[in-house]
Structures are given as C-alpha cells and as structure tokens.
Design an enzyme around this catalytic site. Structure first.
Site, PDB file in Angstrom:
ATOM      1  N   ALA A   7      67.502  60.013 161.132  1.00  0.00           N
ATOM      2  CA  ALA A   7      67.919  58.662 160.717  1.00  0.00           C
ATOM      3  C   ALA A   7      69.066  58.219 161.627  1.00  0.00           C
ATOM      4  O   ALA A   7      70.204  58.650 161.464  1.00  0.00           O
ATOM      5  CB  ALA A   7      68.344  58.686 159.251  1.00  0.00           C
ATOM      6  N   GLY A   8      68.758  57.390 162.621  1.00  0.00           N
ATOM      7  CA  GLY A   8      69.751  56.961 163.606  1.00  0.00           C
ATOM      8  C   GLY A   8      70.366  55.616 163.246  1.00  0.00           C
ATOM      9  O   GLY A   8      70.129  55.071 162.167  1.00  0.00           O
ATOM     10  N   GLY A   9      71.156  55.104 164.163  1.00  0.00           N
ATOM     11  CA  GLY A   9      71.844  53.843 163.933  1.00  0.00           C
ATOM     12  C   GLY A   9      70.895  52.656 163.829  1.00  0.00           C
ATOM     13  O   GLY A   9      71.186  51.677 163.138  1.00  0.00           O
ATOM     14  N   LYS A  13      63.245  58.035 162.656  1.00  0.00           N
ATOM     15  CA  LYS A  13      62.090  58.685 163.254  1.00  0.00           C
ATOM     16  C   LYS A  13      61.656  59.836 162.348  1.00  0.00           C
ATOM     17  O   LYS A  13      62.497  60.608 161.891  1.00  0.00           O
ATOM     18  CB  LYS A  13      62.430  59.256 164.640  1.00  0.00           C
ATOM     19  CG  LYS A  13      62.430  58.232 165.783  1.00  0.00           C
ATOM     20  CD  LYS A  13      63.602  57.311 165.819  1.00  0.00           C
ATOM     21  CE  LYS A  13      64.911  58.028 166.001  1.00  0.00           C
ATOM     22  NZ  LYS A  13      66.082  57.085 165.961  1.00  0.00           N
ATOM     23  N   GLU A  70      72.922  66.546 164.581  1.00  0.00           N
ATOM     24  CA  GLU A  70      72.027  65.760 165.441  1.00  0.00           C
ATOM     25  C   GLU A  70      71.802  66.412 166.822  1.00  0.00           C
ATOM     26  O   GLU A  70      70.674  66.490 167.309  1.00  0.00           O
ATOM     27  CB  GLU A  70      72.663  64.381 165.596  1.00  0.00           C
ATOM     28  CG  GLU A  70      71.873  63.423 166.423  1.00  0.00           C
ATOM     29  CD  GLU A  70      72.536  62.056 166.468  1.00  0.00           C
ATOM     30  OE1 GLU A  70      73.502  61.802 165.723  1.00  0.00           O
ATOM     31  OE2 GLU A  70      72.071  61.230 167.268  1.00  0.00           O
ATOM     32  N   THR A  99      70.897  53.946 170.172  1.00  0.00           N
ATOM     33  CA  THR A  99      71.715  52.743 170.007  1.00  0.00           C
ATOM     34  C   THR A  99      72.848  52.813 171.027  1.00  0.00           C
ATOM     35  O   THR A  99      73.148  51.861 171.752  1.00  0.00           O
ATOM     36  CB  THR A  99      72.284  52.681 168.569  1.00  0.00           C
ATOM     37  OG1 THR A  99      71.221  52.932 167.649  1.00  0.00           O
ATOM     38  CG2 THR A  99      72.922  51.348 168.288  1.00  0.00           C
ATOM     39  N   GLY A 121      70.736  51.297 173.958  1.00  0.00           N
ATOM     40  CA  GLY A 121      69.706  50.414 173.419  1.00  0.00           C
ATOM     41  C   GLY A 121      70.271  49.275 172.572  1.00  0.00           C
ATOM     42  O   GLY A 121      69.689  48.184 172.509  1.00  0.00           O
ATOM     43  N   SER A 225      64.586  55.890 171.863  1.00  0.00           N
ATOM     44  CA  SER A 225      63.606  54.812 171.650  1.00  0.00           C
ATOM     45  C   SER A 225      63.782  53.643 172.623  1.00  0.00           C
ATOM     46  O   SER A 225      62.917  52.764 172.688  1.00  0.00           O
ATOM     47  CB  SER A 225      63.708  54.286 170.220  1.00  0.00           C
ATOM     48  OG  SER A 225      63.650  55.336 169.293  1.00  0.00           O
TER      49      SER A 225
HETATM   50  P1  ATP Z   1      71.699  56.579 167.602  1.00  0.00           P
HETATM   51  O1  ATP Z   1      71.038  57.853 168.059  1.00  0.00           O
HETATM   52  O2  ATP Z   1      72.594  56.001 168.667  1.00  0.00           O
HETATM   53  O3  ATP Z   1      72.321  56.704 166.250  1.00  0.00           O
HETATM   54  P2  ATP Z   1      68.996  55.648 167.065  1.00  0.00           P
HETATM   55  O4  ATP Z   1      68.639  57.080 166.880  1.00  0.00           O
HETATM   56  O5  ATP Z   1      68.606  54.706 165.994  1.00  0.00           O
HETATM   57  O6  ATP Z   1      70.551  55.484 167.386  1.00  0.00           O
HETATM   58  P3  ATP Z   1      66.899  55.231 169.010  1.00  0.00           P
HETATM   59  O7  ATP Z   1      65.920  55.071 167.908  1.00  0.00           O
HETATM   60  O8  ATP Z   1      66.723  56.388 169.921  1.00  0.00           O
HETATM   61  O9  ATP Z   1      68.385  55.171 168.462  1.00  0.00           O
HETATM   62  O10 ATP Z   1      66.921  53.916 169.919  1.00  0.00           O
HETATM   63  C1  ATP Z   1      67.252  52.651 169.403  1.00  0.00           C
HETATM   64  C2  ATP Z   1      66.943  51.613 170.463  1.00  0.00           C
HETATM   65  O11 ATP Z   1      65.538  51.598 170.727  1.00  0.00           O
HETATM   66  C3  ATP Z   1      67.270  50.193 170.053  1.00  0.00           C
HETATM   67  O12 ATP Z   1      68.625  49.891 170.283  1.00  0.00           O
HETATM   68  C4  ATP Z   1      66.323  49.381 170.930  1.00  0.00           C
HETATM   69  O13 ATP Z   1      66.863  49.145 172.207  1.00  0.00           O
HETATM   70  C5  ATP Z   1      65.111  50.310 171.094  1.00  0.00           C
HETATM   71  N1  ATP Z   1      63.942  49.992 170.241  1.00  0.00           N
HETATM   72  C6  ATP Z   1      62.691  50.471 170.468  1.00  0.00           C
HETATM   73  N2  ATP Z   1      61.821  50.027 169.552  1.00  0.00           N
HETATM   74  C7  ATP Z   1      62.525  49.242 168.707  1.00  0.00           C
HETATM   75  C8  ATP Z   1      62.175  48.491 167.550  1.00  0.00           C
HETATM   76  N3  ATP Z   1      60.917  48.448 167.085  1.00  0.00           N
HETATM   77  N4  ATP Z   1      63.155  47.819 166.903  1.00  0.00           N
HETATM   78  C9  ATP Z   1      64.428  47.854 167.354  1.00  0.00           C
HETATM   79  N5  ATP Z   1      64.806  48.538 168.452  1.00  0.00           N
HETATM   80  C10 ATP Z   1      63.886  49.230 169.131  1.00  0.00           C
HETATM   81 MG    MG Z   2      69.337  58.834 167.710  1.00  0.00          MG
END
Ligand code: ATP
Ligand code: MG
Length: 266
Positions: A7-9, A13, A70, A99, A121, A225
């Site tokens: 569960a990220g920012g 996933k 993490e 993020t 991201g 992502s």
């Molecule tokens: P962190 O690890 O920093 O806490 P996170 O695990 O949520 O955050 P990821 O899921 O790896 O981060 O990546 C988030 C990024 O992926 C977003 O900031 C955006 O740029 C991109 N992204 C890809 N698909 C999507 C989507 N469907 N909606 C929003 N962002 C998306």
């Molecule tokens: Mg992450």
C-alpha cells in the site's frame, strides 16, 4: 491463498496465488477500504502487508496480518522477478520510481538505501496537471509520448554555440531552460508533458548513476508504477543511464516488487 499487498502513497499493489498461479492487481489508494473488504471476504488466507500505508490497511482487516518493512519486501520481490527473467546478478542497484524515488544498493544479499529524490511519479502527475490541466495518468503519458521537448529544454550545445563543449552537447543543460517567456502561449500539451517526463526521467537516472559509484555494480534495476505504459519515461531513463555508463534493466511486473516480496515472505 497467500496475499502480498504493497500500500503505497498513490497505488495499492496486490500479488496473490490462485491455483498455483501468481496474479497481480492494482488499485488507487482511495480504494483502500474496498481492498480491505476483498481480503476480509477471502476466507482462509495468509496476508503480508508492506508500504507506507500498510498501517492503515492492517487497521481495516478483520484478521491479523504480517507486516514487512517496505525496503526489505521490495528487495525480496525484485530478486524473485529477476530470477524469473533469468537476469539476477550478485550486485545491482534498485531505483524505485513510485510517488517519490528511492535508490538502493543490493550486494552480499543485503540492501542498503543510498538515497533518493522527491522527483518521482507524484511530480510527473502534479506538474503535468498544473501545466496542462490534464488529470488522468493514462492521458498524461499518452499525450507526452507524442510531444517533443526541443522547444523547452536547453541543451549543452545550445549554450556552447560556436565552440566545442567539454561534455556531450546532447546533454540537457537546463530542463525547461529555453527562453520560454517568448513562446509560453504557443506550447502544446504534448510538448509540455514531454518536458515534464524529461525532467523526471533525467533527474531519476542522474541521481541513480551517481549513487552507483557507492555500489559495486553499474546495473540499475528500475521499478515502480511510474513506468507503466510510459514508453517515453523508459526511453529517457534508458538513454541517460547508458550515456552515463550504467546498464538499465526494467523487469516485467517491476511495479509489483513490494507486493511480490511480501507474498514471498509468507
Ligand atoms: P511510494 O512508494 O512513493 O509510497 P507508490 O508505491 O504508491 O508510492 P507507485 O505505485 O510505484 O508508487 O507509483 C506511483 C506513480 O505511478 C504515480 O505517481 C504515477 O506517476 C504512476 N501511475 C501509474 N499508473 C497510475 C494510475 N493508474 N493512477 C495514478 N498514477 C499512476
Ligand atoms: Mg511504493
């Protein structure tokens, strides 16, 4: 069933096994309650949760769940994904463009966080929205891949007009560094979005390549992502990483590394 959740920012996933096969799903963080409901309705299962929002998710679950740091989950997940690809090396860097961006060195089967940058991201979505009004991630990356950043970014060769530059003239001297005051009204969404992705990709790869000096390896495994359906970001990161003498790798399903690691730990 065994379930790993990262569960990220921005995104949640999920990796789970069903009839011996691994499945992957992702959800926006706003749907954290629905994800918890899904887990609560699974019946007999084992769950391991990781990521910055893991505490929130665990508080919504009916049954106890294992929690994992993490960085450890990501390390384990990357190892599993690289092994599947047949590309696992003894030492490598992992750059997680979520993020935000986090950079790790893996050697002697240990991971050490070398640093990171707030450019990631989240920056990609946030700056893109402010500059163009576009909100949806898929629209942002779709438009960006049709744009050129030639009118926005200043290259080294633009500064060294009639002279041979001391470094490659093709390097970006300044992202968004062209004289934009004169043309700001005429720039297209495609151009602006391509320049945002250029800024994010070049920052992430430059910081990674510099961090590689503290690690025995020059292989950089890029996950997160931010690379999903984003060929332009991959292209910028690939060319900048190679130009600076390192080797980029993008494992299949790399965005599920944390979830995969959490699942594997069970
Ligand atoms: P962190 O690890 O920093 O806490 P996170 O695990 O949520 O955050 P990821 O899921 O790896 O981060 O990546 C988030 C990024 O992926 C977003 O900031 C955006 O740029 C991109 N992204 C890809 N698909 C999507 C989507 N469907 N909606 C929003 N962002 C998306
Ligand atoms: Mg992450």
């Amino acid at each position: 069933m065994i379930v790993g959740i990262d569960a990220g920012g921005t995104l949640i996933k999920v990796a789970y096994t069903k009839k011996g096969e691994v499945h992957f799903e992702k959800y926006p963080i706003a749907e954290i309650e629905q994800v918890a409901d899904w887990v609560n309705n699974l019946g007999d299962c084992k769950v391991c949760v990781t990521g910055g929002r893991s505490g929130v998710l665990v508080s919504l679950l009916d049954q106890p769940a294992q929690e994992m740091v993490e960085f450890e989950a990501t390390h384990l997940g990357v190892q599993v994904l690289l092994e599947k690809n047949g590309t696992l090396e003894d030492a490598y860097l992992v750059t997680n463009v979520g993020t935000g961006t986090s950079i790790h060195c893996i050697q002697d089967n240990m991971q050490e966080r070398l640093g990171g940058t707030g450019v990631g991201g989240g920056t990609l979505i946030g700056l893109s929205h402010l500059l163009t009004g576009v909100t949806r991630y898929d629209e942002i990356v779709g438009l960006a891949s049709k744009g050129s950043r030639d009118r926005l970014d200043l290259k080294v060769k633009d500064i060294y007009e009639d002279k041979e530059p001391p470094i490659s003239g093709e390097l970006t001297a300044s992202n968004f560094g062209q004289n934009l005051f004169a043309i700001s009204d005429g720039l297209t969404k495609e151009e602006l979005l391509a320049a945002v992705i250029g800024l994010v990709g070049e920052t992430v790869s430059t910081v990674s390549v510099q961090a590689a000096r503290q690690c025995r390896s020059s292989t950089i495994v890029y996950i997160g992502s931010s690379f999903i359906d984003n060929p332009l970001l991959k292209e910028v990161v690939t060319s900048y990483t190679i130009l600076r003498g390192s080797v980029p790798v993008f494992p299949d399903n790399g965005e599920f590394s944390g979830a995969m690691g959490a699942m594997t730990a069970l």
